[in-house]
Motif scaffolding. Structure first.
Motif, PDB file in Angstrom:
ATOM      1  N   LYS A  55      20.676   2.389 -24.142  1.00  0.00           N
ATOM      2  CA  LYS A  55      20.027   2.069 -22.879  1.00  0.00           C
ATOM      3  C   LYS A  55      20.115   3.270 -21.943  1.00  0.00           C
ATOM      4  O   LYS A  55      21.207   3.774 -21.677  1.00  0.00           O
ATOM      5  CB  LYS A  55      20.686   0.857 -22.211  1.00  0.00           C
ATOM      6  CG  LYS A  55      20.431  -0.467 -22.910  1.00  0.00           C
ATOM      7  CD  LYS A  55      20.997  -1.629 -22.102  1.00  0.00           C
ATOM      8  CE  LYS A  55      20.690  -2.960 -22.774  1.00  0.00           C
ATOM      9  NZ  LYS A  55      21.213  -4.106 -21.978  1.00  0.00           N
ATOM     10  N   SER A  56      18.949   3.693 -21.450  1.00  0.00           N
ATOM     11  CA  SER A  56      18.927   4.794 -20.483  1.00  0.00           C
ATOM     12  C   SER A  56      19.275   4.295 -19.082  1.00  0.00           C
ATOM     13  O   SER A  56      19.790   5.056 -18.256  1.00  0.00           O
ATOM     14  CB  SER A  56      17.542   5.452 -20.469  1.00  0.00           C
ATOM     15  OG  SER A  56      17.258   6.039 -21.714  1.00  0.00           O
ATOM     16  N   HIS A  57      18.978   3.018 -18.817  1.00  0.00           N
ATOM     17  CA  HIS A  57      19.276   2.408 -17.523  1.00  0.00           C
ATOM     18  C   HIS A  57      19.901   1.039 -17.776  1.00  0.00           C
ATOM     19  O   HIS A  57      19.545   0.369 -18.752  1.00  0.00           O
ATOM     20  CB  HIS A  57      18.017   2.271 -16.674  1.00  0.00           C
ATOM     21  CG  HIS A  57      17.260   3.552 -16.508  1.00  0.00           C
ATOM     22  ND1 HIS A  57      16.210   3.902 -17.333  1.00  0.00           N
ATOM     23  CD2 HIS A  57      17.423   4.579 -15.631  1.00  0.00           C
ATOM     24  CE1 HIS A  57      15.736   5.084 -16.968  1.00  0.00           C
ATOM     25  NE2 HIS A  57      16.450   5.522 -15.941  1.00  0.00           N
ATOM     26  N   VAL A  58      20.803   0.638 -16.906  1.00  0.00           N
ATOM     27  CA  VAL A  58      21.493  -0.642 -17.090  1.00  0.00           C
ATOM     28  C   VAL A  58      21.343  -1.490 -15.833  1.00  0.00           C
ATOM     29  O   VAL A  58      20.994  -0.994 -14.752  1.00  0.00           O
ATOM     30  CB  VAL A  58      22.994  -0.423 -17.391  1.00  0.00           C
ATOM     31  CG1 VAL A  58      23.153   0.312 -18.722  1.00  0.00           C
ATOM     32  CG2 VAL A  58      23.684   0.341 -16.262  1.00  0.00           C
ATOM     33  N   HIS A  59      21.616  -2.800 -16.000  1.00  0.00           N
ATOM     34  CA  HIS A  59      21.443  -3.742 -14.898  1.00  0.00           C
ATOM     35  C   HIS A  59      22.711  -4.543 -14.614  1.00  0.00           C
ATOM     36  O   HIS A  59      22.660  -5.578 -13.962  1.00  0.00           O
ATOM     37  CB  HIS A  59      20.286  -4.700 -15.207  1.00  0.00           C
ATOM     38  CG  HIS A  59      18.968  -4.007 -15.354  1.00  0.00           C
ATOM     39  ND1 HIS A  59      18.521  -3.521 -16.568  1.00  0.00           N
ATOM     40  CD2 HIS A  59      18.021  -3.682 -14.440  1.00  0.00           C
ATOM     41  CE1 HIS A  59      17.343  -2.950 -16.409  1.00  0.00           C
ATOM     42  NE2 HIS A  59      17.014  -3.035 -15.125  1.00  0.00           N
ATOM     43  N   TRP A  83      15.035   4.650 -11.257  1.00  0.00           N
ATOM     44  CA  TRP A  83      15.496   3.801 -10.158  1.00  0.00           C
ATOM     45  C   TRP A  83      14.484   3.807  -9.005  1.00  0.00           C
ATOM     46  O   TRP A  83      14.171   2.766  -8.438  1.00  0.00           O
ATOM     47  CB  TRP A  83      16.858   4.308  -9.675  1.00  0.00           C
ATOM     48  CG  TRP A  83      17.339   3.663  -8.409  1.00  0.00           C
ATOM     49  CD1 TRP A  83      17.910   2.436  -8.277  1.00  0.00           C
ATOM     50  CD2 TRP A  83      17.278   4.233  -7.102  1.00  0.00           C
ATOM     51  NE1 TRP A  83      18.224   2.189  -6.959  1.00  0.00           N
ATOM     52  CE2 TRP A  83      17.849   3.272  -6.205  1.00  0.00           C
ATOM     53  CE3 TRP A  83      16.819   5.443  -6.584  1.00  0.00           C
ATOM     54  CZ2 TRP A  83      17.952   3.509  -4.838  1.00  0.00           C
ATOM     55  CZ3 TRP A  83      16.938   5.673  -5.218  1.00  0.00           C
ATOM     56  CH2 TRP A  83      17.489   4.706  -4.366  1.00  0.00           C
ATOM     57  N   PHE A  84      13.981   4.989  -8.684  1.00  0.00           N
ATOM     58  CA  PHE A  84      13.006   5.117  -7.597  1.00  0.00           C
ATOM     59  C   PHE A  84      11.740   4.309  -7.890  1.00  0.00           C
ATOM     60  O   PHE A  84      11.199   3.628  -7.016  1.00  0.00           O
ATOM     61  CB  PHE A  84      12.663   6.596  -7.402  1.00  0.00           C
ATOM     62  CG  PHE A  84      11.589   6.851  -6.384  1.00  0.00           C
ATOM     63  CD1 PHE A  84      11.732   6.445  -5.073  1.00  0.00           C
ATOM     64  CD2 PHE A  84      10.413   7.509  -6.754  1.00  0.00           C
ATOM     65  CE1 PHE A  84      10.739   6.687  -4.123  1.00  0.00           C
ATOM     66  CE2 PHE A  84       9.422   7.743  -5.824  1.00  0.00           C
ATOM     67  CZ  PHE A  84       9.583   7.342  -4.502  1.00  0.00           C
ATOM     68  N   GLU A  85      11.296   4.345  -9.133  1.00  0.00           N
ATOM     69  CA  GLU A  85      10.082   3.628  -9.485  1.00  0.00           C
ATOM     70  C   GLU A  85      10.283   2.114  -9.422  1.00  0.00           C
ATOM     71  O   GLU A  85       9.364   1.379  -9.047  1.00  0.00           O
ATOM     72  CB  GLU A  85       9.595   4.041 -10.873  1.00  0.00           C
ATOM     73  CG  GLU A  85       8.199   3.549 -11.192  1.00  0.00           C
ATOM     74  CD  GLU A  85       7.680   4.070 -12.512  1.00  0.00           C
ATOM     75  OE1 GLU A  85       6.497   4.447 -12.592  1.00  0.00           O
ATOM     76  OE2 GLU A  85       8.468   4.092 -13.488  1.00  0.00           O
ATOM     77  N   GLN A 100      18.521  -1.975 -11.009  1.00  0.00           N
ATOM     78  CA  GLN A 100      19.284  -0.988 -11.766  1.00  0.00           C
ATOM     79  C   GLN A 100      20.633  -0.699 -11.096  1.00  0.00           C
ATOM     80  O   GLN A 100      20.745  -0.684  -9.869  1.00  0.00           O
ATOM     81  CB  GLN A 100      18.494   0.318 -11.903  1.00  0.00           C
ATOM     82  CG  GLN A 100      17.368   0.245 -12.903  1.00  0.00           C
ATOM     83  CD  GLN A 100      16.782   1.599 -13.217  1.00  0.00           C
ATOM     84  OE1 GLN A 100      17.355   2.636 -12.873  1.00  0.00           O
ATOM     85  NE2 GLN A 100      15.620   1.605 -13.863  1.00  0.00           N
ATOM     86  N   VAL A 101      21.616  -0.453 -11.936  1.00  0.00           N
ATOM     87  CA  VAL A 101      22.973  -0.165 -11.469  1.00  0.00           C
ATOM     88  C   VAL A 101      23.321   1.280 -11.816  1.00  0.00           C
ATOM     89  O   VAL A 101      23.095   1.737 -12.943  1.00  0.00           O
ATOM     90  CB  VAL A 101      23.994  -1.124 -12.127  1.00  0.00           C
ATOM     91  CG1 VAL A 101      25.426  -0.758 -11.704  1.00  0.00           C
ATOM     92  CG2 VAL A 101      23.678  -2.561 -11.764  1.00  0.00           C
ATOM     93  N   ALA A 129      27.404  -0.396 -17.056  1.00  0.00           N
ATOM     94  CA  ALA A 129      27.567   0.922 -16.430  1.00  0.00           C
ATOM     95  C   ALA A 129      28.968   1.473 -16.690  1.00  0.00           C
ATOM     96  O   ALA A 129      29.150   2.673 -16.986  1.00  0.00           O
ATOM     97  CB  ALA A 129      27.306   0.818 -14.937  1.00  0.00           C
ATOM     98  N   LYS A 130      29.973   0.605 -16.611  1.00  0.00           N
ATOM     99  CA  LYS A 130      31.352   1.033 -16.842  1.00  0.00           C
ATOM    100  C   LYS A 130      31.540   1.502 -18.281  1.00  0.00           C
ATOM    101  O   LYS A 130      32.244   2.495 -18.549  1.00  0.00           O
ATOM    102  CB  LYS A 130      32.301  -0.118 -16.526  1.00  0.00           C
ATOM    103  CG  LYS A 130      33.775   0.241 -16.626  1.00  0.00           C
ATOM    104  CD  LYS A 130      34.638  -0.954 -16.244  1.00  0.00           C
ATOM    105  CE  LYS A 130      36.131  -0.608 -16.345  1.00  0.00           C
ATOM    106  NZ  LYS A 130      36.997  -1.748 -15.959  1.00  0.00           N
ATOM    107  N   THR A 131      30.911   0.812 -19.221  1.00  0.00           N
ATOM    108  CA  THR A 131      31.019   1.200 -20.637  1.00  0.00           C
ATOM    109  C   THR A 131      30.420   2.576 -20.875  1.00  0.00           C
ATOM    110  O   THR A 131      31.012   3.434 -21.551  1.00  0.00           O
ATOM    111  CB  THR A 131      30.323   0.161 -21.532  1.00  0.00           C
ATOM    112  OG1 THR A 131      30.949  -1.106 -21.351  1.00  0.00           O
ATOM    113  CG2 THR A 131      30.391   0.571 -22.986  1.00  0.00           C
TER     114      THR A 131
END
Length: 447
Positions: free
Chosen positions: A330-334, A215-217, A410-411, A339-341
């Motif tokens: 997925k390691s990150h979601v949008h 997220w920071f990147e 990112q979320v 995210a809820k899943t």
């Protein structure tokens, strides 16, 4: 010059034409044929040993010759002795033929198929040496052409382009008040153009997985002048030894590394995300020396609540196997739906090993701070970045880029209270309460 030749074969006197290929004049100015004629062949073949009657063009008496065949080649030999009888000439013929064989004077016979010997026309006089010179010159020309092309290609590979030859470090003006080392890279694949004298700041983000580094990147890469190339050393061959590490870092800092984050010519800060378990700690002395020598600023990103980091690690490991998002990990979601899943999974934490695990993470962080203490260093906490926009401003100033409002697509996945994220929450609560890690049970990290 053309002459007539009569073929003496089996007592017949058939007069046919032959074309002169080699003409010489003797010292006595008498015209005679020296060595070779090309006979206008066809179906009538001149055989070896045949006598050929030659008729000079100036009315000189005819001369006897003998024909010798060598494969597909025909040689005609002239004799200038008219006092000898045909029988007496045989020895001279043989001597001449032997001489011709030793000297290998042979010429291809020119055959004009489909034409009758009686209607053949005079063949243009050709000079053998001129033909040879023509072929030689053609070969030389082709060779020189190939050499020239090769030289041009080699020159393009070896001779640096104009923008590479310029010493930007010398001609570009540096800011004497800058608190970091300014660089003027010379990429090998493109010209920085009008940004050639815009200084570039080198940086590296050192962190651990699931500490908010992704997220920071994305925040940093939202800046038009920052290029952060992700987990470059997640590819094992790049960290096989320090030589491969150096080569990879050189490519990144020279603006030659290609990725979606590259801003190319007008990049003002370039770096990467480097996980602490991807070789940086193993080669910490060499890496720290490289950073100091090249003026690389180091950002150590830490997640203050190590318990929440552990939850994220366990949940991500589960999704890697289960692939909850339509069979995809997925390691990150949008999106909030994704995210809820992913947040539905609640891990069971091994409470017996939990304190040691949390302590080990702190030790790794402390080691990193110690190893890279001699570099230009900034310690950043993920929680501060989330709740305080001023932290992002401070990072931009640290990197020497104009301050802008930055955003990430990112979320955040885990947003529920801790007791709703851990399956065996009561066991974890009992195990950590009254220890040095009790503060991790609180849920006010982002307030």
């Amino acid at each position: 010059m053309a002459v007539s030749a009569g073929i003496l074969k089996q007592g017949e006197k058939e007069e046919e034409e032959a074309s002169l290929i080699s003409w010489h004049a003797g010292d006595d100015r008498r015209q005679y044929l020296s060595i070779v004629y090309i006979l206008a062949g066809g179906s009538n073949t001149v055989w070896e040993g045949d006598l050929v009657k030659l008729f000079g063009t100036t009315g000189s008496p005819g001369r006897a010759v003998m024909v010798e065949h060598c494969g597909s080649r025909t040689t005609v030999v002239e004799f200038d002795d008219h006092d000898e009888t045909p029988h007496a000439r045989t020895g001279l013929y043989e001597m001449a033929l032997n001489t011709i064989r030793k000297q290998s004077v042979v010429l291809d016979m020119v055959v004009n198929n489909g034409k009758d010997l009686s209607s053949t026309k005079e063949i243009r006089i050709v000079s053998v040496w001129k033909l040879f010179m023509l072929v030689l010159l053609g070969a030389c020309g082709l060779y020189m052409c190939l050499i020239g092309v090769d030289h041009r290609l080699t020159s393009q590979q070896l001779v640096p382009t104009q923008h590479q030859m310029l010493d930007y470090e010398a001609i570009c003006t540096k800011n004497p008040k800058s608190d970091f080392l300014e660089h003027f890279p010379r990429p090998s694949t493109y010209d920085r153009g009008e940004c050639a004298c815009s200084p570039v700041h080198y940086f590296a983000i050192l962190s651990m997985q699931r500490s908010g580094s992704g997220w920071f990147e994305t925040l940093l890469n939202d800046h038009p002048n920052i290029s952060s190339h992700g987990e470059i050393f997640s590819v094992k061959p790049r960290r096989e030894n320090f030589t491969t590490i150096t080569q990879t870092l050189d490519s990144i800092y020279n603006l030659d590394h290609v990725s979606s984050a590259a801003k190319n010519e007008c990049t003002a800060a370039v770096g990467l995300k480097w996980m602490l378990n991807q070789g940086v700690m193993e080669y910490n002395r060499e890496v720290a020396s490289y950073f100091k020598r090249n003026g690389v600023s180091v950002i150590i990103l830490v997640r203050r609540n190590r318990l929440k980091r552990l939850i994220s690690i366990l949940a991500n490991a589960y999704d890697r196997r289960a692939k909850l998002l339509n069979g995809t990990h997925k390691s990150h979601v949008h999106s909030h739906e994704e995210a809820k899943t992913l947040a539905q999974y609640k891990p069971v934490i091994n409470v017996e090993q939990l304190p040691d695990e949390l302590r080990r993470v702190q030790e790794i962080t402390d080691d990193a701070l110690h190893f890279f203490n001699g570099t230009r260093l900034a310690l950043v906490y993920y929680e501060d970045l989330v709740k305080d926009p001023k932290s992002i401003v401070a990072i931009q100033k640290f990197l020497g880029v104009p301050v802008r409002k930055l955003a990430s697509r990112q979320v955040k996945i885990h947003t529920k209270p801790l007791q709703e994220q851990i399956e065996n929450w009561e066991e974890v609560l009992t195990r950590l309460k009254g220890t040095e890690f009790e503060s991790f049970l609180e849920d006010n990290d982002y307030e």
